[in-house]
Scaffold this motif. Sequence first.
Motif, short mmCIF file in Angstrom:
data_model
loop_
_atom_site.label_atom_id
_atom_site.label_comp_id
_atom_site.label_asym_id
_atom_site.label_seq_id
_atom_site.Cartn_x
_atom_site.Cartn_y
_atom_site.Cartn_z
N ASN A 192 14.51 -0.10 7.20
CA ASN A 192 14.43 -1.48 6.80
C ASN A 192 15.27 -1.70 5.80
O ASN A 192 15.34 -0.89 4.95
CB ASN A 192 13.03 -1.81 6.38
CG ASN A 192 12.09 -2.00 7.64
OD1 ASN A 192 12.53 -2.20 8.65
ND2 ASN A 192 10.94 -2.42 7.30
N GLY A 193 16.05 -2.85 5.68
CA GLY A 193 16.89 -3.13 4.46
C GLY A 193 18.13 -2.45 4.45
O GLY A 193 18.65 -1.80 5.33
N ARG A 194 18.77 -2.14 3.31
CA ARG A 194 19.73 -1.50 3.07
C ARG A 194 19.57 -0.57 1.67
O ARG A 194 18.82 -0.87 0.54
CB ARG A 194 21.10 -2.57 2.71
CG ARG A 194 21.31 -3.32 3.81
CD ARG A 194 22.58 -4.24 3.71
NE ARG A 194 23.16 -4.96 4.67
CZ ARG A 194 22.73 -5.85 5.32
NH1 ARG A 194 21.38 -6.60 4.85
NH2 ARG A 194 23.20 -6.61 6.35
N CYS A 195 19.97 0.75 1.98
CA CYS A 195 19.91 1.43 0.71
C CYS A 195 21.36 1.39 0.00
O CYS A 195 22.27 0.70 0.53
CB CYS A 195 19.76 2.92 1.19
SG CYS A 195 21.28 3.66 2.03
N ASN B 268 5.20 -8.89 4.45
CA ASN B 268 6.54 -9.33 4.77
C ASN B 268 7.33 -8.38 5.05
O ASN B 268 7.23 -7.38 4.69
CB ASN B 268 7.14 -10.42 3.77
CG ASN B 268 7.12 -9.85 2.50
OD1 ASN B 268 6.90 -8.79 2.30
ND2 ASN B 268 7.44 -10.59 1.38
N GLY B 269 8.34 -8.74 6.19
CA GLY B 269 9.66 -8.02 6.47
C GLY B 269 9.00 -7.04 7.50
O GLY B 269 9.87 -5.91 7.79
N VAL C 256 28.86 -0.79 -6.26
CA VAL C 256 27.58 -0.54 -5.80
C VAL C 256 27.46 -1.68 -4.45
O VAL C 256 27.72 -2.90 -4.65
CB VAL C 256 26.23 -0.60 -6.83
CG1 VAL C 256 25.00 -0.43 -5.96
CG2 VAL C 256 26.58 0.73 -7.60
N TYR C 257 27.08 -1.39 -3.39
CA TYR C 257 26.49 -2.25 -2.36
C TYR C 257 25.58 -1.46 -1.59
O TYR C 257 25.12 -0.57 -1.58
CB TYR C 257 27.94 -2.33 -1.52
CG TYR C 257 28.70 -1.44 -1.24
CD1 TYR C 257 29.50 -0.82 -2.01
CD2 TYR C 257 28.79 -0.49 0.16
CE1 TYR C 257 30.37 0.57 -2.02
CE2 TYR C 257 29.30 0.60 0.05
CZ TYR C 257 30.30 0.95 -0.80
OH TYR C 257 30.92 2.18 -0.68
N GLY C 258 24.91 -2.36 -0.54
CA GLY C 258 23.81 -1.85 0.52
C GLY C 258 24.55 -1.64 1.69
O GLY C 258 25.45 -2.20 2.28
N VAL C 259 23.95 -0.36 2.34
CA VAL C 259 24.41 -0.11 3.86
C VAL C 259 23.24 0.44 4.39
O VAL C 259 22.10 0.57 3.72
CB VAL C 259 25.34 1.18 3.70
CG1 VAL C 259 26.62 0.94 3.05
CG2 VAL C 259 24.58 2.47 2.87
N GLU C 260 23.28 0.34 5.70
CA GLU C 260 22.17 0.51 6.64
C GLU C 260 22.15 1.93 7.17
O GLU C 260 23.14 2.33 7.43
CB GLU C 260 22.10 -0.68 7.89
CG GLU C 260 22.18 -2.11 7.33
CD GLU C 260 22.07 -2.88 8.61
OE1 GLU C 260 22.93 -3.70 8.87
OE2 GLU C 260 20.96 -2.98 9.33
N ILE C 261 20.88 2.27 7.21
CA ILE C 261 20.38 3.65 7.71
C ILE C 261 19.79 3.08 9.10
O ILE C 261 18.53 2.44 8.98
CB ILE C 261 19.75 4.67 6.90
CG1 ILE C 261 20.48 4.82 5.55
CG2 ILE C 261 19.45 5.98 7.74
CD1 ILE C 261 19.66 5.62 4.66
N LEU D 200 6.65 0.10 5.16
CA LEU D 200 5.07 0.76 5.28
C LEU D 200 5.07 0.95 6.76
O LEU D 200 4.50 1.63 7.30
CB LEU D 200 4.28 -0.12 4.39
CG LEU D 200 2.88 0.64 4.55
CD1 LEU D 200 2.12 -0.07 3.35
CD2 LEU D 200 2.05 -0.07 5.59
N CYS D 201 5.21 -0.09 7.61
CA CYS D 201 5.06 -0.24 9.03
C CYS D 201 5.82 0.85 9.83
O CYS D 201 5.29 1.31 10.52
CB CYS D 201 5.08 -1.82 9.41
SG CYS D 201 4.19 -2.85 8.92
N ARG D 202 7.25 0.91 9.15
CA ARG D 202 7.98 1.94 9.84
C ARG D 202 7.40 3.30 9.81
O ARG D 202 7.52 4.14 10.77
CB ARG D 202 9.48 1.67 9.47
CG ARG D 202 10.53 2.55 9.91
CD ARG D 202 11.90 2.43 9.62
NE ARG D 202 11.99 2.49 8.09
CZ ARG D 202 12.28 3.96 7.70
NH1 ARG D 202 12.27 4.89 8.74
NH2 ARG D 202 12.49 4.27 6.59
#
Length: 607
Positions: free
Chosen positions: A508-511, A333-334, A499-504, A309-311
Amino acid sequence: MSQAELISPLRFITRLPGNLPRLPRMLLGLYYTGIRNREKRLSLGWALERAARLYPQRPAVIDEERRLSYAEFNAWCNRLAHALKEQGVVHGCVVAVMLENRIEVLAVLGALAKLGAIAALVNTTQRGKVLSHSLNLVKARHFVAGDELRGAFEEVRHELDDARRCYWVADGDSLGDPGDAPPGWLNLMRLALGRSSGNPVETGEVRLKDPCFYIYTSGTTGLPKASILSHGKWIKAYGGFGHSGLGLTERDVFYLTLPCYHNNAVTVSWASVLAGGAAIALRRKFSASNFWKDVARYQATCFGYIGELCRYLLNQPPCAEERGNSLSGMIGNGLRPAIWAEFKARFGIERVMEFYASSEGNIGFTNVFNFDNTVGFSPATFAIVRYDLENDRPLRDPRGFLQEVAKGESGLLISEISPKWPFDGYTDPAKSEAVILRDVFRPGDAWFNTGDLMRGIGCKHAQFVDRLGDTFRWKGENVSTTEVENTLGAFPGVEDAVVYGVEIPGTNGRCGMAALRLTAGQHLDGQALAAHLDRELPGYASPLFLRLLEEVETTGTFKYKKTELKQQAYDPEAVGAPLFARLPGDAGFRPLDAQLYQAIQRGEFRF
């Protein structure tokens, strides 16, 4: 991740004078967080009645069209409680609640809490088999659904163990005109008309050990699990976040856009509001373009956030309403260290009440003393121990005990389970036992395994580092790779799905990303696959990138090998195989080449 500055005792002491005016509230908060007797009769319902007694004419809940005082809101909750009691809802009954963010959802939750019933907070994005699983998992026998979600409920109603007691809430001002319920539904608001507005006697019998909410979490395996949020944990939040942390008063307005099936909303935010008799202003869904207009309309002084949300707010162009705004604090958080200082400076935020907690766990951290880049302080007994990432387990010394890391080093966060810091866990005892570490520092002790890597920075403060395991976090939600893999595997032509998470960059986090092996002779239909994912998964869990594989590598125990896949991510140069992306607003997947990859890396798309 930027490393937080270590907090020395001297640096900690220098913060104390600025907190002296808050000392009485902080001490009161410590009282509530430190209660050991779980038989004590304190609850969310008690907190609501206390606020109504102390601040009867102050606003309690606000939306775009309505403003109810604490006296009015408490009376409404009471009428609903008496109506539900007549329908057979008593202490310990499980009632599934499916409502979007509107005043009605808080009124229903307040009513259930007063009776000692358990509200199962259904994620409003769940559909199909995930939704039916969630409803049957908690053995709900009463269901409250807003008209906005009635269609989703009707799709799975025939799959439920017992769906005879279904209560409908109009999508509108149901307090004024409850409307006519569809066939097969009882009109909850009409049932409440004419009922007593007095506090039900049952509220005084609800104990700290009693469950208040079932909150769904994907965790690390398969379909959602239901974690138990007791009234005791809610009261700890009431003390820790409400009194010791934010210290809101009856003059404050808390702006809430986080969904009310989320622990951040119904526990952290609402407890903070009720502790000081503040008002809570609700919005159905977060809107970056309307955020500052709402802040101005409600003259909000605080808001609840997750990092994403902050981003979004920082990515918005400057607007007139953000300048000289009324906000002074935020809790959530985050918030990434990379944008922490920029966010505070641009929007003039004085206090960032970053925290760390989980629905099922027994530990929480709160940034009570307003340091930067930290989840704050925890009064609980915790340790940060060495972790073997290669073998996915804590390291034990030759005697068989765990080893703490040095200050400033990252390791696995664990929290001691004790009468003061009990572990409520999940509705499934086996799932609860799976996250308990035993014989940690001495024979017979028991500690909760958070599954998170943290860094101790001194004076019982910590910084969040990362989550362990295959679960990744996107849009403020935990995504289970097993659930997504099963959904992909159900699509015609998909033989294997990893399936795994990757960063953009800039998010925030990984999609989610999926590596697929197709049946021989099959071709990927990107639009049909996207439609299948939309039907079966919440939006945050649906993968944004795909790659095709000839073969899928597995370990000796048939677990997918994901390390190399994660490293290559969606870079065409590294992958050397067909890649696809689903861009914001796209109905399907499109081929991903070097040109599109560079555009994504430059941040030309807002994921």
